[in-house]
Design a protein around this motif. Structure first.
Motif, short mmCIF file in Angstrom:
data_model
loop_
_atom_site.label_atom_id
_atom_site.label_comp_id
_atom_site.label_asym_id
_atom_site.label_seq_id
_atom_site.Cartn_x
_atom_site.Cartn_y
_atom_site.Cartn_z
N GLU A 1 0.82 -1.22 0.00
CA GLU A 1 0.00 0.00 0.00
C GLU A 1 0.85 1.27 0.00
OE1 GLU A 1 -3.06 0.00 3.03
OE2 GLU A 1 -3.24 -2.17 2.84
N THR A 2 2.18 1.11 0.06
CA THR A 2 3.05 2.29 0.16
C THR A 2 2.79 3.35 -0.91
OG1 THR A 2 4.70 0.98 1.29
CG2 THR A 2 5.47 3.06 0.34
N PRO A 3 2.66 2.96 -2.21
CA PRO A 3 2.39 4.01 -3.20
C PRO A 3 1.11 4.79 -2.91
CG PRO A 3 3.05 1.99 -4.28
CD PRO A 3 2.85 1.65 -2.83
N ASP A 4 0.07 4.10 -2.44
CA ASP A 4 -1.18 4.81 -2.10
C ASP A 4 -0.97 5.76 -0.94
OD1 ASP A 4 -2.85 3.59 -4.01
OD2 ASP A 4 -2.90 1.78 -2.77
N VAL A 5 -0.20 5.32 0.04
CA VAL A 5 0.09 6.17 1.20
C VAL A 5 0.84 7.41 0.74
CG1 VAL A 5 1.44 6.32 3.34
CG2 VAL A 5 0.12 4.26 2.83
N LEU A 6 1.90 7.20 -0.05
CA LEU A 6 2.72 8.33 -0.50
C LEU A 6 1.88 9.29 -1.36
CD1 LEU A 6 6.08 6.54 -1.32
CD2 LEU A 6 5.45 7.80 0.75
N PHE A 7 1.07 8.70 -2.22
CA PHE A 7 0.26 9.56 -3.08
C PHE A 7 -0.70 10.42 -2.25
CE2 PHE A 7 -3.05 10.57 -6.22
CZ PHE A 7 -2.22 11.20 -7.14
N SER A 8 -1.25 9.83 -1.19
CA SER A 8 -2.20 10.59 -0.36
C SER A 8 -1.52 11.79 0.31
CB SER A 8 -2.85 9.69 0.69
OG SER A 8 -1.94 9.39 1.72
N LEU A 9 -0.20 11.70 0.52
CA LEU A 9 0.50 12.80 1.19
C LEU A 9 0.58 14.06 0.33
CD1 LEU A 9 3.49 10.81 2.75
CD2 LEU A 9 1.36 11.51 3.88
N LEU A 10 0.37 13.88 -0.97
CA LEU A 10 0.44 15.03 -1.88
C LEU A 10 -0.83 15.88 -1.82
CD1 LEU A 10 2.01 13.25 -5.00
CD2 LEU A 10 3.17 14.41 -3.13
N THR A 11 -1.88 15.33 -1.24
CA THR A 11 -3.16 16.04 -1.18
C THR A 11 -3.56 16.28 0.29
OG1 THR A 11 -4.40 13.98 -1.10
CG2 THR A 11 -3.97 14.91 -3.29
N PRO A 12 -4.37 17.30 0.55
CA PRO A 12 -4.84 17.49 1.93
C PRO A 12 -5.93 16.48 2.26
CG PRO A 12 -5.81 19.14 0.48
CD PRO A 12 -4.90 18.32 -0.37
N ASP B 1 -8.56 9.39 6.20
CA ASP B 1 -8.80 10.79 5.81
C ASP B 1 -8.21 11.76 6.83
OD1 ASP B 1 -9.74 12.95 4.28
OD2 ASP B 1 -11.53 13.12 5.52
N SER B 2 -6.95 11.54 7.17
CA SER B 2 -6.30 12.40 8.16
C SER B 2 -4.82 12.47 7.82
CB SER B 2 -6.50 11.80 9.55
OG SER B 2 -5.57 10.77 9.79
N PRO B 3 -4.08 13.31 8.54
CA PRO B 3 -2.63 13.22 8.38
C PRO B 3 -2.16 11.86 8.89
CG PRO B 3 -3.26 15.11 9.76
CD PRO B 3 -4.49 14.31 9.52
N GLY B 4 -0.97 11.43 8.49
CA GLY B 4 -0.41 10.20 9.07
C GLY B 4 0.08 10.51 10.47
N HIS B 5 -0.30 9.67 11.43
CA HIS B 5 0.03 9.97 12.81
C HIS B 5 0.18 8.67 13.59
CE1 HIS B 5 -0.19 13.73 15.39
NE2 HIS B 5 0.18 12.79 16.23
N TYR B 6 1.06 8.71 14.59
CA TYR B 6 1.27 7.54 15.45
C TYR B 6 1.17 7.98 16.91
CZ TYR B 6 3.63 3.88 18.09
OH TYR B 6 3.92 2.90 18.99
N MET B 7 0.63 7.13 17.77
CA MET B 7 0.67 7.43 19.20
C MET B 7 0.52 6.17 20.04
SD MET B 7 -3.00 9.33 19.45
CE MET B 7 -2.64 10.25 17.98
N ILE B 8 1.08 6.24 21.24
CA ILE B 8 0.98 5.11 22.17
C ILE B 8 0.89 5.65 23.59
CG2 ILE B 8 3.51 4.82 22.34
CD1 ILE B 8 2.90 1.74 22.44
N GLY C 1 0.38 0.53 20.12
CA GLY C 1 -0.25 1.83 19.94
C GLY C 1 -1.19 1.89 18.75
N ILE C 2 -1.52 3.12 18.34
CA ILE C 2 -2.41 3.26 17.19
C ILE C 2 -1.85 4.23 16.16
CG2 ILE C 2 -4.57 2.66 18.36
CD1 ILE C 2 -5.23 5.60 18.37
N ARG C 3 -2.33 4.02 14.95
CA ARG C 3 -1.92 4.85 13.83
C ARG C 3 -3.14 5.44 13.16
NH1 ARG C 3 2.93 4.44 10.70
NH2 ARG C 3 4.53 3.33 11.87
N PHE C 4 -2.91 6.57 12.53
CA PHE C 4 -3.93 7.14 11.66
C PHE C 4 -3.31 7.11 10.28
CE2 PHE C 4 -4.72 8.43 15.86
CZ PHE C 4 -6.09 8.36 15.98
N HIS C 5 -3.95 6.40 9.37
CA HIS C 5 -3.37 6.20 8.05
C HIS C 5 -3.85 7.28 7.08
CE1 HIS C 5 -1.96 2.47 9.54
NE2 HIS C 5 -3.12 1.85 9.54
#
Ligand code: SAH
Length: 394
Positions: free
Chosen positions: A29-40, A382-389, A373-377
């Motif tokens: 899924e990396t290409p989809d993740v990277l592509f999503s970073l180009l858009t808000p 539909d959010s920024p990429g984020h990690y927390m524990i 912990g948890i991640r936001f993908h």
């Protein structure tokens, strides 16, 4: 072959080691993740200052100002706007090129000020219709010049171009009355959830180790009903000034202890410091931040940030009381800065347990690797990429 692979390679210049650290989490899924970073993300979030107002009142005030915002279905202090776009941007022949920072806000609708400009066509006069480009030649907006290119370059300050049409469009937060009056604070949903994980209560002593400009600090204070004792630390004097101003605008600047210090040495600089709860939101590669006009990260960036993050975490461990809690949070999507670092820390120190995240939060995010912990993908939540524990000292 992913449809947008070329664009990703052109805009996200991550070396092999950085990409591996992302692929370790996202695999195919990396290409989809990277592509999503180009858009808000589609939604732009604000947090309601629950010490001063309530959500319905803010929604009414926004409507009076001509903006539609919506209540988040789960987080009761959160509202969001829908971001418009992508819009088509035409090339008018007259070009202005702006730096990365300027481009990333102009693409969301911000005006164009002279200091962010790196180049403009000499033919641009007052009233000219122009196209604004980033340094890597992405058309981010169309605008109308207030002054000529020559004047803008000579004065090097002030408004240069009015933004008429941008790639995306979000409300100008700092011009909203609700912002000026301290009734809201712009903050992503994952950032709000990080403070919620600590469940701040009356009389808790909380240390926010990397606090400026105060987003999580202020939320922690608000969640405690204004009754927690908070020590907010940051080593950047300039950012601390910004935080002081933010907390003042929110209406409780004098109730939070703000210090300029290096949080890697708190146990030395503040002898006897013992916290019930710690917020640790250290500098990171910011790979989860959206939208990116372009980004560049090397192995060296990643490795030195991980070392830095480990220093903070070790210090956090020293100043947490037995039974105390630490939230570790980053806006990065790599394995190394998140699960990788946490796993090593837990195994080495043998002092911390991972605390289960409440069900309502687990439903918004996604479980991180190895139950850590948890991640936001960015491509799914539909959010920024984020990690927390959330960690508890045994
Ligand atoms: N928690 C903040 C955002 C923090 S960004 C919020 O929610 O608004 C990371 C912060 O760490 C930056 O403000 C940076 O100045 C600070 N920082 C970096 N190195 C530091 C150090 N050694 N000691 C204290 N703060 C540091």
């Amino acid at each position: 072959m992913h449809r947008d692979l070329d664009e990703i390679k052109h805009r996200l210049i991550y070396d092999k080691r950085v990409l591996e650290s992302i692929e370790r989490v996202y695999g195919d899924e990396t290409p989809d993740v990277l592509f999503s970073l180009l858009t808000p993300p589609r939604r732009l979030y604000l947090r309601i200052n629950i010490l001063r107002t309530d959500r319905d009142y803010v929604l009414d005030l926004l409507r009076e100002e001509g903006y539609n915002a919506y209540p988040d279905p789960v987080i009761e202090e959160a509202i969001y706007f829908i971001i418009e776009g992508p819009n088509k941007i035409s090339d008018y022949g007259l070009r202005v090129i702006v730096d990365k920072r300027a481009a990333e806000s102009i693409m969301m609708g911000a005006e164009i000020y002279s200091p962010g400009v790196v180049y403009c066509d000499k033919e641009i006069k007052r009233g000219s219709t122009v196209t604004i480009y980033s340094e890597n030649m992405i058309a981010v907006a169309e605008g109308e010049a207030y002054v000529s290119c020559e004047d803008a370059m000579m004065s090097r300050k002030g408004l240069f171009i009015k933004n008429i049409n941008s790639l995306y469009k979000a409300p100008p937060i700092r011009e909203l009355n609700v912002w000026k009056r301290g009734l809201v604070y712009p903050q992503s949903l994952p950032s709000m959830i990080a403070s919620r994980l600590l469940e701040p209560k009356k009389n808790d002593f909380i240390v926010d180790m990397c606090a400026a400009p105060g987003g999580k600090t202020s939320h922690l204070f608000e969640l405690s009903g204004g009754l927690a004792k908070i020590l907010a630390i940051d080593h950047s004097k300039k950012r601390v000034e910004e935080m002081t101003e933010n907390l003042r605008r929110l209406g409780y600047g004098d109730k939070i202890d703000i210090r300029v210090a290096d949080s890697r040495y708190l146990s030395i600089d503040f002898p006897g410091l013992v916290a019930d709860k710690i917020m640790l939101d250290p500098p990171c590669t910011s790979t989860g931040v959206r939208p990116k006009i372009y980004d560049k990260k090397t192995e060296k960036d990643l490795v030195s940030l991980v070392k830095y993050q480990e220093q903070f975490l070790r210090e956090a461990s020293k100043i947490t009381r037995k039974g105390g809690l630490i939230v570790y949070s980053t806006c990065s999507i790599t394995y190394d800065e998140n699960e990788g670092l946490i796993k090593r820390f837990i195994e080495k120190e043998k002092l911390f347990n991972v605390v289960d995240v409440p069900e309502y939060i687990r439903r918004i995010g996604s479980e991180a690797l190895e139950g850590l912990g948890i991640r936001f993908h960015p491509h799914k939540n539909d959010s920024p990429g984020h990690y927390m524990i959330l960690l508890k000292k045994i």
